[in-house]
Write an enzyme that holds these catalytic residues in place. Structure first.
Site, PDB file in Angstrom:
ATOM      1  N   SER A  94       6.700 -43.695 -48.497  1.00 47.24           N
ATOM      2  CA  SER A  94       7.060 -42.502 -47.710  1.00 47.24           C
ATOM      3  C   SER A  94       6.496 -41.239 -48.367  1.00 47.24           C
ATOM      4  O   SER A  94       6.674 -40.139 -47.851  1.00 47.24           O
ATOM      5  CB  SER A  94       8.584 -42.377 -47.573  1.00 47.24           C
ATOM      6  OG  SER A  94       9.195 -42.345 -48.852  1.00 47.24           O
TER       7      SER A  94
ATOM      8  N   ASN B 224      19.591 -43.281 -53.371  1.00 50.30           N
ATOM      9  CA  ASN B 224      20.345 -43.093 -52.128  1.00 50.30           C
ATOM     10  C   ASN B 224      21.072 -41.745 -52.081  1.00 50.30           C
ATOM     11  O   ASN B 224      21.031 -41.038 -51.069  1.00 50.30           O
ATOM     12  CB  ASN B 224      21.335 -44.244 -51.925  1.00 50.30           C
ATOM     13  CG  ASN B 224      20.624 -45.568 -51.755  1.00 50.30           C
ATOM     14  OD1 ASN B 224      19.396 -45.611 -51.646  1.00 50.30           O
ATOM     15  ND2 ASN B 224      21.380 -46.659 -51.719  1.00 50.30           N
TER      16      ASN B 224
ATOM     17  N   THR C 212      15.409 -18.492  -7.365  1.00 51.09           N
ATOM     18  CA  THR C 212      16.058 -19.796  -7.475  1.00 51.09           C
ATOM     19  C   THR C 212      15.157 -20.745  -6.695  1.00 51.09           C
ATOM     20  O   THR C 212      14.536 -20.334  -5.697  1.00 51.09           O
ATOM     21  CB  THR C 212      17.486 -19.822  -6.887  1.00 51.09           C
ATOM     22  OG1 THR C 212      17.401 -19.536  -5.497  1.00 51.09           O
ATOM     23  CG2 THR C 212      18.385 -18.794  -7.553  1.00 51.09           C
ATOM     24  N   HIS C 213      15.073 -21.980  -7.158  1.00 52.83           N
ATOM     25  CA  HIS C 213      14.156 -22.965  -6.541  1.00 52.83           C
ATOM     26  C   HIS C 213      12.723 -22.444  -6.515  1.00 52.83           C
ATOM     27  O   HIS C 213      11.929 -22.842  -5.661  1.00 52.83           O
ATOM     28  CB  HIS C 213      14.588 -23.319  -5.105  1.00 52.83           C
ATOM     29  CG  HIS C 213      16.042 -23.649  -4.977  1.00 52.83           C
ATOM     30  ND1 HIS C 213      16.523 -24.934  -5.028  1.00 52.83           N
ATOM     31  CD2 HIS C 213      17.130 -22.848  -4.835  1.00 52.83           C
ATOM     32  CE1 HIS C 213      17.841 -24.909  -4.906  1.00 52.83           C
ATOM     33  NE2 HIS C 213      18.241 -23.653  -4.792  1.00 52.83           N
TER      34      HIS C 213
ATOM     35  N   SER D  80     -12.435 -21.561 -20.733  1.00 60.38           N
ATOM     36  CA  SER D  80     -12.864 -22.887 -20.309  1.00 60.38           C
ATOM     37  C   SER D  80     -14.326 -23.056 -20.687  1.00 60.38           C
ATOM     38  O   SER D  80     -15.107 -22.108 -20.615  1.00 60.38           O
ATOM     39  CB  SER D  80     -12.681 -23.015 -18.794  1.00 60.38           C
ATOM     40  OG  SER D  80     -13.584 -23.971 -18.279  1.00 60.38           O
TER      41      SER D  80
ATOM     42  N   LYS E 254     -12.211 -18.380 -16.510  1.00 60.11           N
ATOM     43  CA  LYS E 254     -10.860 -18.807 -16.873  1.00 60.11           C
ATOM     44  C   LYS E 254     -10.303 -18.097 -18.104  1.00 60.11           C
ATOM     45  O   LYS E 254     -11.015 -17.813 -19.051  1.00 60.11           O
ATOM     46  CB  LYS E 254     -10.838 -20.326 -17.138  1.00 60.11           C
ATOM     47  CG  LYS E 254     -11.045 -21.170 -15.905  1.00 60.11           C
ATOM     48  CD  LYS E 254      -9.957 -20.977 -14.858  1.00 60.11           C
ATOM     49  CE  LYS E 254      -8.645 -21.601 -15.245  1.00 60.11           C
ATOM     50  NZ  LYS E 254      -8.699 -23.067 -15.240  1.00 60.11           N
TER      51      LYS E 254
ATOM     52  N   ASN F  45      -6.833 -19.108 -20.001  1.00 52.87           N
ATOM     53  CA  ASN F  45      -5.732 -20.074 -19.856  1.00 52.87           C
ATOM     54  C   ASN F  45      -4.590 -19.823 -20.837  1.00 52.87           C
ATOM     55  O   ASN F  45      -4.834 -19.531 -21.996  1.00 52.87           O
ATOM     56  CB  ASN F  45      -6.260 -21.498 -20.076  1.00 52.87           C
ATOM     57  CG  ASN F  45      -7.275 -21.895 -19.030  1.00 52.87           C
ATOM     58  OD1 ASN F  45      -7.173 -21.490 -17.871  1.00 52.87           O
ATOM     59  ND2 ASN F  45      -8.269 -22.671 -19.432  1.00 52.87           N
TER      60      ASN F  45
ATOM     61  N   GLU G 219       1.440 -23.739 -22.651  1.00 49.50           N
ATOM     62  CA  GLU G 219       1.373 -25.160 -22.278  1.00 49.50           C
ATOM     63  C   GLU G 219       1.618 -26.050 -23.486  1.00 49.50           C
ATOM     64  O   GLU G 219       2.275 -27.090 -23.387  1.00 49.50           O
ATOM     65  CB  GLU G 219       0.013 -25.458 -21.657  1.00 49.50           C
ATOM     66  CG  GLU G 219      -0.207 -24.698 -20.341  1.00 49.50           C
ATOM     67  CD  GLU G 219      -1.686 -24.628 -19.984  1.00 49.50           C
ATOM     68  OE1 GLU G 219      -2.290 -25.688 -19.841  1.00 49.50           O
ATOM     69  OE2 GLU G 219      -2.225 -23.512 -19.863  1.00 49.50           O
TER      70      GLU G 219
ATOM     71  N   TYR H   8      23.466 -47.636 -47.085  1.00 50.42           N
ATOM     72  CA  TYR H   8      22.031 -47.380 -46.988  1.00 50.42           C
ATOM     73  C   TYR H   8      21.314 -48.599 -46.435  1.00 50.42           C
ATOM     74  O   TYR H   8      21.600 -49.736 -46.820  1.00 50.42           O
ATOM     75  CB  TYR H   8      21.422 -47.026 -48.360  1.00 50.42           C
ATOM     76  CG  TYR H   8      19.946 -46.674 -48.237  1.00 50.42           C
ATOM     77  CD1 TYR H   8      19.544 -45.396 -47.865  1.00 50.42           C
ATOM     78  CD2 TYR H   8      18.966 -47.635 -48.429  1.00 50.42           C
ATOM     79  CE1 TYR H   8      18.194 -45.078 -47.707  1.00 50.42           C
ATOM     80  CE2 TYR H   8      17.614 -47.331 -48.283  1.00 50.42           C
ATOM     81  CZ  TYR H   8      17.238 -46.049 -47.911  1.00 50.42           C
ATOM     82  OH  TYR H   8      15.919 -45.744 -47.745  1.00 50.42           O
TER      83      TYR H   8
ATOM     84  N   GLN I  21      14.936 -44.419 -43.988  1.00 50.40           N
ATOM     85  CA  GLN I  21      13.731 -43.697 -44.405  1.00 50.40           C
ATOM     86  C   GLN I  21      12.987 -43.117 -43.193  1.00 50.40           C
ATOM     87  O   GLN I  21      12.205 -42.178 -43.331  1.00 50.40           O
ATOM     88  CB  GLN I  21      12.813 -44.640 -45.192  1.00 50.40           C
ATOM     89  CG  GLN I  21      11.564 -43.971 -45.720  1.00 50.40           C
ATOM     90  CD  GLN I  21      10.828 -44.854 -46.718  1.00 50.40           C
ATOM     91  OE1 GLN I  21      11.294 -45.070 -47.820  1.00 50.40           O
ATOM     92  NE2 GLN I  21       9.696 -45.387 -46.314  1.00 50.40           N
TER      93      GLN I  21
ATOM     94  N   LYS J 200      12.914 -39.066 -41.886  1.00 49.88           N
ATOM     95  CA  LYS J 200      12.256 -37.865 -42.383  1.00 49.88           C
ATOM     96  C   LYS J 200      11.025 -37.427 -41.591  1.00 49.88           C
ATOM     97  O   LYS J 200      10.826 -36.240 -41.396  1.00 49.88           O
ATOM     98  CB  LYS J 200      11.928 -38.030 -43.868  1.00 49.88           C
ATOM     99  CG  LYS J 200      13.164 -37.680 -44.727  1.00 49.88           C
ATOM    100  CD  LYS J 200      12.974 -37.900 -46.193  1.00 49.88           C
ATOM    101  CE  LYS J 200      12.932 -39.358 -46.553  1.00 49.88           C
ATOM    102  NZ  LYS J 200      14.161 -40.109 -46.184  1.00 49.88           N
TER     103      LYS J 200
HETATM  104  N1  ARG Z   1      12.418 -43.158 -49.763  1.00 46.23           N
HETATM  105  C1  ARG Z   1      13.746 -43.628 -49.544  1.00 46.23           C
HETATM  106  C2  ARG Z   1      14.272 -43.014 -48.241  1.00 46.23           C
HETATM  107  O1  ARG Z   1      13.794 -42.032 -47.848  1.00 46.23           O
HETATM  108  C3  ARG Z   1      14.650 -43.208 -50.656  1.00 46.23           C
HETATM  109  C4  ARG Z   1      15.840 -44.089 -50.807  1.00 46.23           C
HETATM  110  C5  ARG Z   1      15.450 -45.453 -51.228  1.00 46.23           C
HETATM  111  N2  ARG Z   1      16.593 -46.259 -51.453  1.00 46.23           N
HETATM  112  C6  ARG Z   1      16.527 -47.601 -51.501  1.00 46.23           C
HETATM  113  N3  ARG Z   1      17.635 -48.218 -51.697  1.00 46.23           N
HETATM  114  N4  ARG Z   1      15.408 -48.247 -51.281  1.00 46.23           N
HETATM  115  O2  ARG Z   1      15.144 -43.538 -47.639  1.00 46.23           O
END
Ligand code: ARG
Length: 451
Positions: free
Chosen positions: A20, A107, A152-153, A274, A280, A282, A287, A314, A319, A322
């Site tokens: 990660s 954790n 409205t609409h 464009s 154009k 835009n 958007e 956990y 993971q 994130k």
């Molecule tokens: N990179 C892990 C996460 O974001 C950290 C925690 C890892 N814990 C484990 N028991 N493998 O979740």
């Protein structure tokens, strides 16, 4: 980090699948702050000498600088930011570094880091939300009295002003900011000390750690603290709704900038051309904001889906929290910045607004209200005016030029006065209604509030 129990190395594919670090490197300032607070608590508990603590703190600060300067080499064999930093520290300072992980698990570490990241991000987004509100407010102030149809609409309804219309978005953003603040309050407690899931036999002063990291208190159930990602869900929801508001604003602006509406013009800097059609201009920023909002909602749904089947505490699924989080934060940061800039440089075309607002049909409801004042029940008044509108349409005559006495004896000669647009707006004095006086008062209130 766990070689004791294993006879074989982790397979390459598993490393690539499970790393990660390519996204969670963003947690480094919080990981370092958390580790320093944790080490200080170890020193205070007699587990580290003052010298060892000093080595850890200095080493971590050096690593922080290296990361900031882009000199730190992240490695996917070390999986995540926590192990990358810890390994670098031990490489740097030796035995003292190897003591840092006492009474801590990745954790509780990742939960702590993520809360700190969310907290800092909320503070930044809050300020950016205020900047966008200010940009909208400045335009509302400039065009407080520019009358336009309210829809409205997407059909013309009743008269409002550009000021009133833009202030609607200031209101939305204010609710978004309150949601962020509320979310911040709930997430600002420290999970460090919850260990892998059941605390530790080595007791560190959790309150001191929490205080050093600016938390309001400590979590009160180690299992919940490890498994909990509610704060990310709440934040992703708040961000989805904020994005939804920006998206609706974008859609209004796309319409306003079309030749069909012509109410506003965006600056050259905030539009694109464009490659084929030379004429154009835009509204791509609008958007893109509309399009990116889909991702914000997707990120929320992705996390809720990841959480729904998880047993305590956990699980590695966590993971997956994130990337959606980072994506939503970074997407919205940029969205708020670019939208504030774009709004600030937007031009309102008062003449086009005026022309659109001159449609007498915008005052059909006012004509019914006129009849109500003469004692006609509203349902009846509605029908009479409906007939007048139909007659105007059939005769190709504007409603304000129609001989209303041919429709109903209830209309007197003063009925024509209803079609005075300024007077119609002036009459809308109830709290929240768009009389120019009201709009001005609201602008002043927001100016004070956002100062
Ligand atoms: N990179 C892990 C996460 O974001 C950290 C925690 C890892 N814990 C484990 N028991 N493998 O979740």
């Amino acid at each position: 980090m766990w070689k004791g129990r294993f006879a074989q190395q982790t397979a390459d594919l598993v490393q690539r699948y499970g790393e990660s670090i390519s996204s969670d490197w963003r947690l480094y300032p919080y990981d370092i702050a958390g580790s320093i607070a944790h080490a200080r608590a170890q020193m205070n508990a007699g587990l580290l000498s003052e010298d060892e603590f000093a080595q850890i703190e200095t080493g971590l600060r050096e690593i922080e600088k290296e990361i900031e300067k882009g000199e730190f080499e992240f490695s996917i064999e070390l999986e995540d930011i926590h192990m990358n930093i810890e390994a670098a520290l031990t490489r740097k300072i030796g035995p003292a570094g190897a003591k840092l992980h006492t009474a801590r698990s990745r954790n509780d570490q990742v939960a702590t880091d993520t809360r700190l990241y969310c907290r800092a991000s909320i503070d930044r987004l809050f300020a950016l939300g205020t900047s966008l509100q200010r940009a909208l407010l400045a335009q509302a102030d400039r065009h407080a009295a520019v009358i336009v149809p309210g829809y409205t609409h997407l059909q013309r309804g009743q008269p409002v002003t550009i000021g009133h219309h833009l202030l609607a978005y200031v209101e939305m953003l204010e609710r978004d900011k309150l949601r962020l603040r509320d979310c911040r309050k709930r997430l600002n407690i420290c999970p460090l000390g919850s260990g892998a899931l059941a605390g530790s036999t080595i007791n560190l002063d959790r309150h001191a750690i929490a205080q050093e990291l600016g938390f309001e208190g400590v979590t009160t159930n180690s299992m919940d603290a490890i498994a909990d990602r509610d704060y990310i869900v709440e934040l992703l929801f708040a961000l989805s709704l904020l994005g939804t508001h920006l998206s609706r604003l974008s859609e209004d602006l796309v319409l306003w900038c079309s030749a069909e509406f012509g109410f506003a013009t965006l600056s050259d800097e905030h539009t694109t051309g464009s490659s084929l059609m030379p004429q154009k201009k835009n509204p791509d920023v609008c958007e893109l904001t509309r399009g990116k909002t889909g991702r914000l909602v997707g990120n929320l749904v992705a996390l809720l889906t990841a959480l729904k089947g998880l047993p305590l505490t956990y699980n590695r699924d966590l993971q997956e929290d994130k990337e959606p989080l980072f994506d939503s934060i970074e997407t919205l940061t940029l969205a708020l910045e670019v939208n504030a800039e774009m709004i600030a440089s937007m031009k309102v075309n008062e003449e086009n607004c005026r022309q659109a607002a001159d449609d007498p049909l915008l005052l059909a409801t006012d004509l019914a209200d006129y009849l109500v004042r003469k004692g006609v029940p509203f349902r009846e008044a509605h029908e009479i005016v409906g007939q007048a509108v139909a007659a105007a349409e059939q005769g190709n005559t504007p409603l304000n030029l129609l001989d209303l006495s041919t429709i109903s004896g209830e209309f007197s000669s003063d009925a024509r006065e209803v079609f005075d647009l300024e007077a119609a707006l002036r009459a809308r004095t109830n709290p929240g209604a768009p009389s120019i006086e009201n709009v001005r008062r609201e602008i002043e209130r927001w100016q004070t509030q956002l100062a």
